[in-house]
Structures are given as C-alpha cells and as structure tokens.
Write a protein that holds these residues in place. Structure first.
Motif: not given
Length: 686
Positions: A249-252, A308-314, A523-524, A624-627
């Motif tokens: 997973x690239x987010x790892x 926007x990763x780990x922060x979201x649309x804001x 970990x996933x 949570x999903x992106x470790x």
C-alpha cells in the motif's frame, strides 16, 4: 534467486551491520570507487561543460556525467542516461509517463469525484541560460478561454537546470492564476519519476524504513487481492514467493514533511542510486508534520508539493475567479550516484543523505534564473527565544526546548495547518528555547509555535513584515498554554501524536515485514483489531491503575457488527475525586491527533443523559485507513458541570457516534481533567 536479490535481502535484515562493514571495507580497499555529486572522480568528466541539444521532438541536457532527455515542447523527462544504464526510467511506459509534473484540480465543468488530472504538457520551449557552467530551460503553457475545463486555469512554467560537474539535475515550476480567470480547486501537485522496474528493486525512505520491494505486477488481479480500498493489495501469488501474504500500500510509505528530505531507490546491477532530494519545505502545505507520499511500488518516486492526504478537503487550495496568485514549487534535486564493483549498495543511501545536507546548506540556491525565486540576499531572518509560563507547572517561565516555531501567512491560531497558497518557514528551538529562521521570502507573516508537553499553540499577535536583507530579533516570547486549574488526571502526552498509546500486533494475514518492530501503527487493518480485543464491551480506563501505553487503544474507531454494518463506541474513564467544589468550574481538555468524519460526545456519570459537550461532525483526515498516527491537530475545551461530579467514584463517557464505515473515528493526543482555579493562580484562556 538472483545475486542482487540475495544481497538486498541480507541488507534488509542486517543494514546497520553491513553499513559498518562497508565503511571498514572501503577504508581497506581502494578499488571501491564512489561516483556521485562532487565525489565523482575523473578530471575529464568534471572538466566537461554543460551541453544543450535541441531537436525537433526532444531536448537533451548533458554534462558528461549524465544525459537527461525531455520531450519538446511538452517538457516531460523521457530518459536519463547514467553510468552504463541507457535509461534509468521505465522504457515500457509511454514517454509522458516516465518523469513529469502533474496537478489534480476541479472547477466548473469538472465532474470527476477526485478531480481531474493535468500532466502539465508544455506548448513552448525557451532557453533561459546556456553556458558551460549551467543550462536552464523552460517549458510553458499559457492558459486562455479556449482551454476552459480542458486544463487547469493556470499559466505554468516548468524549468530544468543542469550544472557542470553535478551528478543530478534540478526542476521547479511557477504556477500563476490571473484576475478574471475561472475559479478552481487544487487538490494535489507533484513531481513523479517512474524508474526501470527490473533494475530498481530496493527502496529507502529512512534509515529504518528501507527494503527490497515487490514488482508492480504483483498488485495485478491475477496475483493480488484488493483489500478495503484500491491502494491496499494482499500479495497472493507474487512473482517472488517471499512476498506472499504481505500487504502492499503506497500509504505505508508516507512521511512527515520534515522527514522527506531524501528518498529513492537502489539498483543492484549496476550499483546505481536514484534519489529525490527536497532541501526546503517552504513551498509545501501544512507545516512540518503534514504527511506526504514518498516512494512506493512501481518503482515510483515522488516529490509531492501539495496534497489533501492526512488533512482532507479543508486543505484544498481554492482559487477564486478574481484572485491573482503565483507560487514557485521547488526546486527539487534528482540526484544519482553509483559504485564500482565490490561496494556496498547501502553506501549509496549514506551518500544520498550527505548530498541532502549539502543541498540544504546551499538553500536558497543562487543559480536559479527566475525572478520569482529570491536568492539569500533578497530574503530575511527572524530570531528570538520562546518561553512557557504555566503556573501549575512552575511559577517561573521555562525554556520551550524542542518546540516548533514557524512563519506562515497571517491567520488565526493553528491556521497554518490548512494554509496552502503561500510559503512556510519552520525551525526547532534549542535547549534554551532560542530559534532563528533564515531564508524567509519577503512578505507578511504571523509567527506560530507549539511546545511538546503543553497543549494548544502560540501565535504572535502582530504581523511581521519581512523585507529583503532584514534580520529581526523579536526578543522573548512567552506562551501561556490553556489552563483552568490543577491537573486532576491526564492520559497521554501532548505532542500531537497518538504513538504513545497501545498499538496492537498486526493481523498475521496482513503483514508488512518492514513494520514488525518500528512504526507498528503503519500495519494494514489495525482498525479491525479493536473489535477483536473488545468484541462486546468497550474500552474502560481506570485512572491510577490503567497504563495508557497498554490499556488505551490508539484509535477510537467503530466496531464491526457484520459484513455490512458498524456501530459507534463508548469509552469510559473511571476516576476518584476526594472533594468537589460546588462553586467552582472544572475543565476537560480534549486534544485530538486526528479525526475522520467523526463526532465525539462527552457525558459524566450518566451514559444515557444529554451530552455535556459534543464536537459535532469533524474531520476528513482519513488517517486511520492510511496508517498514519496523526492528521490535523484539534483542541477542544469542555466545561464539566460541577453538579454532575461526585465525591468518590466518577465515570467519564466518550462516545464516538459515527458508524457508517470502519475508518470513522478519532485518535487522541492527550486528555486532561482540570480542577477549579486556585485564587493565587492566574488564568489565561488561549
């Protein structure tokens, strides 16, 4: 198994030993010849000037050490020739899918859910500088109304720079939006290099985060099983059996901005390293803790400027229809190094780190030709000392050692976390709380800071104007963190991360071997472990008896009921009060490390009563999903009605009500219950 694979497998297990062994061997064996940057040997190569060749469809930059081929006038990197390799990039990919800049954007007429991809295809080539010492070339595309909704409404200028004797090349870009042009949102912009997959198999993004990697074919439906989202794939039948049962997973492999100075890949045969070096984060979004993607299976290496990763649309950059805007992204440095036969490949990583330090020392570069990139003499600096005053800790100020201090666009406390249009400049204080921030671009800024060990953050109330050449001594700054009264109890440590809490073992069916010890939270599937540990009753934490490193799950997530439904969870904190002052005020401090489409409600002693506090729906961090172990920092201050407290046993109920998906929930940074203010203490709410 090939010899290169065996070597990398050994290096993965014994990297520290091999690095030490390599140093000793190199000292004893002069035949090991290191090639990279200023360490390149051979005067004939160093004496060659930079040459530029312009052909009908291609442009070639050549300094005798490497040759970089770009499409003309698109400005995509189609080939990199170095140290016997005809092309370090993946030749099976199309020419616009090897080395490129891109943006993800949305605006009027763009209906794609995650925005539209624009690979920034140039339409014009300009030679900016051409000497034996340096060549700088520019690929531009100018926006006009005929391009409406087809491409992002920006003028862009992609530039590439090659220097004499350098084992690499620089790239940067200038984005410009003019008044009256259409409004648009910018979600992501980055530089991408896709390397030759049969050569570059060993990835390194940190001293303790490097390994031999699977092939991209292992992620195909024939060989892999997609898990809860497309990026996560269980390797069921990989080409090399050693990867069977692992999750890719690239987010790892994401990193905090402050840790993305260098990352890349190593080829075993020939021994060549390809590295992305980012000497400054001034153009990046969200401050030093913002997380970005780095390298991942491909082999792909990224320099992400905004996401926007780990922060979201804001954190999405929103450019209005009447808003002029210009920003310089980069430069970043693509660095190559190599070894003669017999050298330890991991020494290429060590050299890349040294080269990163060299690049940082040279920042801001003095060889960039654009007027939009000011050199050091046209920038300014700010220095001072940060102190902390918390009278419930000490009656005197204490030094804010190890604090983060930054200059960012004027705004409210914490606004720098979501700021994306301007530039940010950060440093850390020394043991005395002293700091100096150099190389600040001219403009107006607020000074922001936060101190590990204390909640909230500091903002210097006055706007600071940076003029070219200025050196501002701002003196002593005193941060008074939020405080109502003495600490009755606390859980965690206030550092904007949930890393100190309980991280469960990964499900044996979903392991990534890189994180068996370090970075266990990466970990996933750890969100599923909560329901396994608490199948019917939720977490209960008893102050004075429980240990938050063992008894406080790192994320308050939903509980899976069956294959399609989830339920919210309610955690309990049990505590004793020897007395209750019926005329006083009690305060609960809730510092969250991240939140994702969550709502947190607080109740005291009555689990079914109306909440005394609710956050409302908060967050789209998707941590949570992106470790990740943190996203955006949020501090909530809740008044606890004294009428609901009791002498003796009390219970605080924390209910996370959202229950649509497994990825909804919060991670706590720190929780504290404060007693009434004492008359001789001062109180200042921030």
């Amino acid at each position: 198994m090939g010899s290169g694979k065996i070597l990398f497998a050994l290096l993965t297990l014994f990297s520290q030993f091999m690095a030490a062994f390599s140093n000793s061997q190199q000292n004893e064996n002069p035949s090991v010849d290191f090639h990279g940057g200023e360490k390149r040997t051979g005067s004939s190569l160093l004496s060659e000037g930079v040459q530029l060749r312009i052909e009908k469809d291609y442009v070639v930059l050549d300094n005798g050490i490497l040759q970089v081929t770009l499409s003309n006038p698109g400005g995509h990197v189609t080939g990199i020739q170095y140290n016997g390799l005809e092309n370090l990039l993946e030749a099976d990919n199309g020419e616009s899918d090897r080395g490129y800049w891109d943006v993800v954007w949305s605006g009027e007429g763009v209906t794609r859910k995650k925005g539209r991809l624009d690979r920034l295809e140039g339409t014009n080539l300009t030679v900016v500088v051409e000497t034996e010492e340096k060549v700088e070339i520019s690929f531009t595309r100018m926006w006009n109304s005929s391009l409406q909704a087809k491409v992002v409404p920006l003028n862009f200028d992609k530039r590439y720079v090659m220097l004499r004797g350098s084992s690499g090349f620089y790239t940067y870009a200038i984005y410009e939006h003019l008044k009256g042009w259409p409004a648009f949102d910018l979600d992501n912009t980055r530089i991408v290099f896709k390397l030759a997959k049969q050569k570059f198999r060993y990835m390194a993004i940190a001293d303790n985060r490097q390994r031999y990697m699977p092939l991209p074919e292992d992620r195909s439906p024939e060989r892999g099983k997609t898990l809860a989202y497309p990026e996560a794939v269980l390797l069921v039948n990989p080409i090399e059996p050693e990867f069977k049962g692992e999750v890719d997973d690239k987010y790892l492999y994401s990193c905090e901005s402050q840790d993305t100075g260098v990352h890349g890949w190593i080829s075993a045969d020939p021994r060549v390293g390809f590295w992305q070096i980012t000497p400054s984060n001034e153009f990046r979004t969200g401050g030093p803790l913002k997380q970005f993607l780095t390298s991942h299976v491909g082999p792909t290496t990224l320099t992400v400027m905004h996401s926007t990763h780990y922060a979201g649309a804001n954190i999405t950059m929103k450019i209005g229809p009447d808003e002029p805007w210009k920003k310089v992204y980069g430069p970043a440095f693509a660095y190559l190094n190599s070894l003669s036969d017999g050298g330890d490949p991991l020494s290429l990583w060590d050299d890349a780190k040294k080269q990163m330090v060299n690049e940082v020392h040279m920042w801001p570069y003095d060889f960039i030709a654009s007027e939009d990139f000011p050199p050091a003499k046209q920038r300014g600096s700010v220095g001072g000392r940060l102190l902390v005053l918390d009278r419930y800790v000490s009656n005197a100020t204490i030094s804010a050692e190890g604090s983060y201090v930054g200059m960012a666009a004027p705004g409210e406390v914490g606004s720098w976390q979501l700021e994306s249009k301007g530039y940010q400049f950060w440093t850390k204080t020394d043991e005395g709380g002293n700091f100096t921030i150099n190389g600040i671009r001219p403009g107006d800024y607020n000074l922001y800071a936060w101190v590990p060990g204390f909640i909230g953050e500091y903002r210097f109330i006055s706007v600071i104007r940076i003029n070219p050449g200025c050196d501002i001594d701002i003196g002593d700054l005193v941060y008074e963190p939020p405080r109502n009264g003495s600490t009755l109890w606390e859980i965690g440590f206030p550092d904007r991360s949930a890393a100190e809490f309980y991280i469960p073992d990964a499900n044996p069916e979903y392991i990534n071997k890189l994180y068996l010890i370090h970075g266990r939270y990466r970990q996933y599937g750890l969100w599923e472990r909560y329901a396994e540990l608490y199948p019917s009753e939720d977490l209960v934490f008893t102050v004075g008896k429980s240990d938050y490193s063992k008894d406080w799950f790192f994320a308050q997530v939903t509980r899976k009921k069956d294959n399609a439904t989830y339920e919210g969870t309610t955690w309990q904190i049990k505590f004793l009060l020897d007395e209750v002052n019926e005329r006083a005020e009690y305060k609960l401090r809730l510092a969250l490390a991240t939140a994702n489409v969550a709502e947190l409600e607080v109740r005291v002693n009555e689990p079914n009563a109306n909440p005394v506090f609710s956050t409302g729906q908060i967050g789209k961090d998707n941590t949570i999903a992106r470790h990740g172990i943190h996203g955006l920092y949020r501090l909530f201050n809740a008044d606890i009605p004294v009428a609901q407290l009791r002498i003796g046993n009390n219970t605080l109920f924390l209910t996370q009500t959202a229950r649509i998906s497994p990825f909804q929930g919060v991670m706590y940074d720190y929780i504290r219950l404060e007693g009434p203010p004492q008359p001789h203490k001062t109180r200042k709410e921030i």
